[in-house]
Design an enzyme around this catalytic site. Structure first.
Site, PDB file in Angstrom:
ATOM      1  N   GLN A 274      -3.178 -12.306   7.796  1.00 14.57           N
ATOM      2  CA  GLN A 274      -3.374 -12.020   6.363  1.00 14.57           C
ATOM      3  C   GLN A 274      -2.736 -13.124   5.516  1.00 14.57           C
ATOM      4  O   GLN A 274      -3.318 -13.573   4.521  1.00 14.57           O
ATOM      5  CB  GLN A 274      -2.747 -10.662   6.025  1.00 14.57           C
ATOM      6  CG  GLN A 274      -2.645 -10.374   4.543  1.00 14.57           C
ATOM      7  CD  GLN A 274      -2.172  -8.963   4.274  1.00 14.57           C
ATOM      8  OE1 GLN A 274      -2.938  -8.017   4.367  1.00 14.57           O
ATOM      9  NE2 GLN A 274      -0.902  -8.796   3.950  1.00 14.57           N
TER      10      GLN A 274
ATOM     11  N   HIS B 236       9.339  -3.505   3.380  1.00 11.80           N
ATOM     12  CA  HIS B 236       8.849  -3.745   2.015  1.00 11.80           C
ATOM     13  C   HIS B 236      10.031  -4.087   1.092  1.00 11.80           C
ATOM     14  O   HIS B 236       9.934  -4.984   0.254  1.00 11.80           O
ATOM     15  CB  HIS B 236       8.171  -2.484   1.454  1.00 11.80           C
ATOM     16  CG  HIS B 236       6.912  -2.081   2.161  1.00 11.80           C
ATOM     17  ND1 HIS B 236       6.805  -0.901   2.866  1.00 11.80           N
ATOM     18  CD2 HIS B 236       5.704  -2.678   2.252  1.00 11.80           C
ATOM     19  CE1 HIS B 236       5.582  -0.791   3.361  1.00 11.80           C
ATOM     20  NE2 HIS B 236       4.894  -1.854   3.016  1.00 11.80           N
TER      21      HIS B 236
ATOM     22  N   GLN C 123     -10.377  -2.569   1.912  1.00  9.37           N
ATOM     23  CA  GLN C 123      -9.911  -3.271   3.106  1.00  9.37           C
ATOM     24  C   GLN C 123      -9.856  -2.380   4.345  1.00  9.37           C
ATOM     25  O   GLN C 123      -9.413  -2.813   5.401  1.00  9.37           O
ATOM     26  CB  GLN C 123      -8.560  -3.932   2.840  1.00  9.37           C
ATOM     27  CG  GLN C 123      -7.371  -2.993   2.759  1.00  9.37           C
ATOM     28  CD  GLN C 123      -6.122  -3.736   2.350  1.00  9.37           C
ATOM     29  OE1 GLN C 123      -5.998  -4.217   1.223  1.00  9.37           O
ATOM     30  NE2 GLN C 123      -5.180  -3.866   3.279  1.00  9.37           N
TER      31      GLN C 123
ATOM     32  N   HIS D  37       9.010   1.166   3.335  1.00  9.15           N
ATOM     33  CA  HIS D  37      10.119   1.168   4.293  1.00  9.15           C
ATOM     34  C   HIS D  37      10.976  -0.054   3.984  1.00  9.15           C
ATOM     35  O   HIS D  37      10.672  -0.821   3.045  1.00  9.15           O
ATOM     36  CB  HIS D  37       9.584   1.172   5.732  1.00  9.15           C
ATOM     37  CG  HIS D  37       8.532   0.113   5.982  1.00  9.15           C
ATOM     38  ND1 HIS D  37       8.816  -1.235   5.974  1.00  9.15           N
ATOM     39  CD2 HIS D  37       7.187   0.206   6.194  1.00  9.15           C
ATOM     40  CE1 HIS D  37       7.706  -1.920   6.210  1.00  9.15           C
ATOM     41  NE2 HIS D  37       6.698  -1.066   6.338  1.00  9.15           N
TER      42      HIS D  37
ATOM     43  N   MET E 207       0.847  -1.197   0.000  1.00  7.02           N
ATOM     44  CA  MET E 207       0.000   0.000   0.000  1.00  7.02           C
ATOM     45  C   MET E 207       0.881   1.246   0.000  1.00  7.02           C
ATOM     46  O   MET E 207       0.419   2.339   0.360  1.00  7.02           O
ATOM     47  CB  MET E 207      -0.938  -0.013   1.198  1.00  7.02           C
ATOM     48  CG  MET E 207      -1.907  -1.200   1.144  1.00  7.02           C
ATOM     49  SD  MET E 207      -3.376  -0.962   2.114  1.00  7.02           S
ATOM     50  CE  MET E 207      -2.683  -0.796   3.749  1.00  7.02           C
ATOM     51  N   GLY E 208       2.160   1.088  -0.380  1.00 10.44           N
ATOM     52  CA  GLY E 208       3.050   2.237  -0.461  1.00 10.44           C
ATOM     53  C   GLY E 208       3.514   2.708   0.904  1.00 10.44           C
ATOM     54  O   GLY E 208       3.455   1.954   1.872  1.00 10.44           O
TER      55      GLY E 208
HETATM   56  P1  AMP Z   1       1.452  -2.997   3.464  1.00 12.72           P
HETATM   57  O1  AMP Z   1       2.010  -1.938   2.565  1.00 12.72           O
HETATM   58  O2  AMP Z   1       1.444  -2.617   4.896  1.00 12.72           O
HETATM   59  O3  AMP Z   1       0.177  -3.573   2.966  1.00 12.72           O
HETATM   60  O4  AMP Z   1       2.500  -4.178   3.388  1.00 12.72           O
HETATM   61  C1  AMP Z   1       2.845  -4.765   2.161  1.00 12.72           C
HETATM   62  C2  AMP Z   1       3.564  -6.056   2.435  1.00 12.72           C
HETATM   63  O5  AMP Z   1       4.742  -5.800   3.177  1.00 12.72           O
HETATM   64  C3  AMP Z   1       2.725  -7.030   3.275  1.00 12.72           C
HETATM   65  O6  AMP Z   1       2.914  -8.348   2.787  1.00 12.72           O
HETATM   66  C4  AMP Z   1       3.301  -6.856   4.644  1.00 12.72           C
HETATM   67  O7  AMP Z   1       3.149  -8.001   5.452  1.00 12.72           O
HETATM   68  C5  AMP Z   1       4.759  -6.613   4.328  1.00 12.72           C
HETATM   69  N1  AMP Z   1       5.416  -5.927   5.435  1.00 12.72           N
HETATM   70  C6  AMP Z   1       4.970  -4.842   6.096  1.00 12.72           C
HETATM   71  N2  AMP Z   1       5.814  -4.524   7.095  1.00 12.72           N
HETATM   72  C7  AMP Z   1       6.805  -5.440   7.069  1.00 12.72           C
HETATM   73  C8  AMP Z   1       7.973  -5.667   7.848  1.00 12.72           C
HETATM   74  N3  AMP Z   1       8.289  -4.882   8.876  1.00 12.72           N
HETATM   75  N4  AMP Z   1       8.779  -6.710   7.526  1.00 12.72           N
HETATM   76  C9  AMP Z   1       8.466  -7.523   6.486  1.00 12.72           C
HETATM   77  N5  AMP Z   1       7.381  -7.366   5.716  1.00 12.72           N
HETATM   78  C10 AMP Z   1       6.561  -6.343   5.997  1.00 12.72           C
END
Ligand code: AMP
Length: 276
Positions: free
Chosen positions: A149, A33, A57, A30, A26-27
C-alpha cells in the site's frame, strides 16, 4: 479535540493551516495507529486522524461487514494521544452515492494484494486522493505493515503531484511478535496464539534467505510450518522494495522484503519483514 463528520466545516477549520499531519485509518484503533498519531504530533502543528471504513477498497462483502467498528473507543484513544482533529464521515458524505472513478495502479498493484484482492488498490488510491484533497496535509503517515500500500500511495503522490510528504512508520507488534491489526480482535483465543507464528515464520525465512537457501525451498518449509499451526498461507513472496517487483533471481537480496498473507481461521492477516 475537534470532531468533524462533514467536509465543509473541516475544510473551514483547517483553512490556512500550513503544518497539517494526516493519519488515514479505518478505525478500530490500536497502539499501531497511535504510533502514527504520536509521530504526526511531533512533526506537525495540527494532527488530523481520519476514520473511515472505505467500501471501495473491500473486494469481499463479508470482510466489509465484519470489519470491526469501535468509534467511541477510538475517539477516547485519540483524545488521550493528543490528536487535534478527527474526520469520521459517512459513506454519503464521502461518495454521494457510488464511487465512479477507478484507478489503474500499474504492475506494482497487480501482484500479491492486488492479485488476491482485485480492485483493492483502486479503492485505496481513490480514498487517499479524496482525503489529500479534503485535508491538504503537508505530511501523511502510513504504516509499513501495509508495505505494498505504501508503494502504491508513493506512486499516486508522484503521478498526481500531490504536494505532500509521505512518512513510513515501522510496524508495531504485540509482545509475541504478531503485527497489531484491527482484525486481530476477530481471532478466537487459540487462533490468536497460533497467529504469532506468522512473524516467527517471517523471521525464519529471512534467516534462511541470508544463509543462501533458495527461496522456493524456504517457501515450501514455511507453508508446512504454518499449516502445523492451522494457518493457511495465501501467498508468500520475495520482492524488491524499490522498484517494487517480485524477485525471482535471489543473488542480491539487499533492499528486499518478504511479504505474506494468511488466513487464521476466517481472519485474513498480512505481514512483512525487510531483508537484510
Ligand atoms: P488501517 O486502519 O488498517 O487502514 O490502518 C491505518 C494505518 O495504520 C495504515 O497506514 C496502516 O499501515 C497503519 N498500521 C496498521 N497496523 C499497524 C501497525 N501494527 N504498526 C504500524 N502501523 C500500522
Amino acid at each position: 479535540m475537534n470532531i468533524f463528520k462533514e467536509i465543509g466545516p473541516l475544510r473551514a477549520y483547517l483553512d490556512n493551516q500550513r503544518s497539517i499531519g494526516l493519519v488515514p485509518t479505518m478505525g478500530a484503533l490500536h497502539q499501531g495507529h497511535i504510533s502514527l498519531i504520536t509521530r504526526a504530533k511531533k512533526e506537525n502543528k495540527v494532527t488530523v486522524c481520519s476514520i473511515y471504513v472505505n467500501p471501495a477498497q473491500f473486494n469481499n462483502a463479508s470482510d466489509l461487514e465484519k470489519y470491526p467498528r469501535t468509534l467511541d473507543k477510538d475517539l477516547q484513544m485519540l483524545e488521550e494521544a493528543g490528536c487535534d482533529v478527527v474526520f469520521c464521515p459517512s459513506n454519503e458524505e464521502m461518495y454521494k452515492g457510488t464511487a465512479r472513478l477507478h484507478f489503474e495502479v500499474g504492475p506494482a498493484g497487480e501482484i500479491l494484494e492486488g492479485e488476491f484482492r482485485p480492485g483493492h488498490f483502486s479503492g485505496v488510491a481513490l480514498v487517499v486522493s479524496k482525503l489529500f484533497n479534503i485535508v491538504k496535509p503537508q505530511r501523511a503517515y502510513f504504516g509499513l505493515k501495509d508495505f505494498q500500500q505504501f508503494v502504491i500511495i508513493t506512486q499516486l503522490v508522484e503521478e498526481l503531484n500531490f504536494d505532500v510528504t509521505l512518512v513510513p512508520v515501522p510496524t508495531l507488534r504485540e509482545p509475541d511478535g504478531l503485527a497489531m491489526s484491527s482484525r486481530n480482535v476477530r481471532l478466537r483465543p487459540e487462533e490468536r496464539r497460533n497467529a504469532s507464528q506468522i512473524y516467527q515464520s517471517l523471521l525464519t525465512m529471512r534467516k534462511q534467505l541470508l544463509e543462501g537457501m533458495p527461496f522456493h525451498e524456504i517457501k515450501a518449509m514455511a507453508q508446512i510450518f504454518l499449516q502445523k499451526h492451522e494457518i493457511r498461507l495465501e501467498y508468500v513472496a520475495l520482492a524488491y522494495r524499490q522498484p517494487f517487483s517480485i524477485l525471482n533471481d535471489q543473488r542480491d537480496v539487499s533492499n528486499s522484503v518478504i511479504l505474506l498473507a494468511a488466513f487464521v481461521g476466517e481472519v485474513r492477516l498480512i505481514d512483512n519483514v525487510f531483508v537484510p
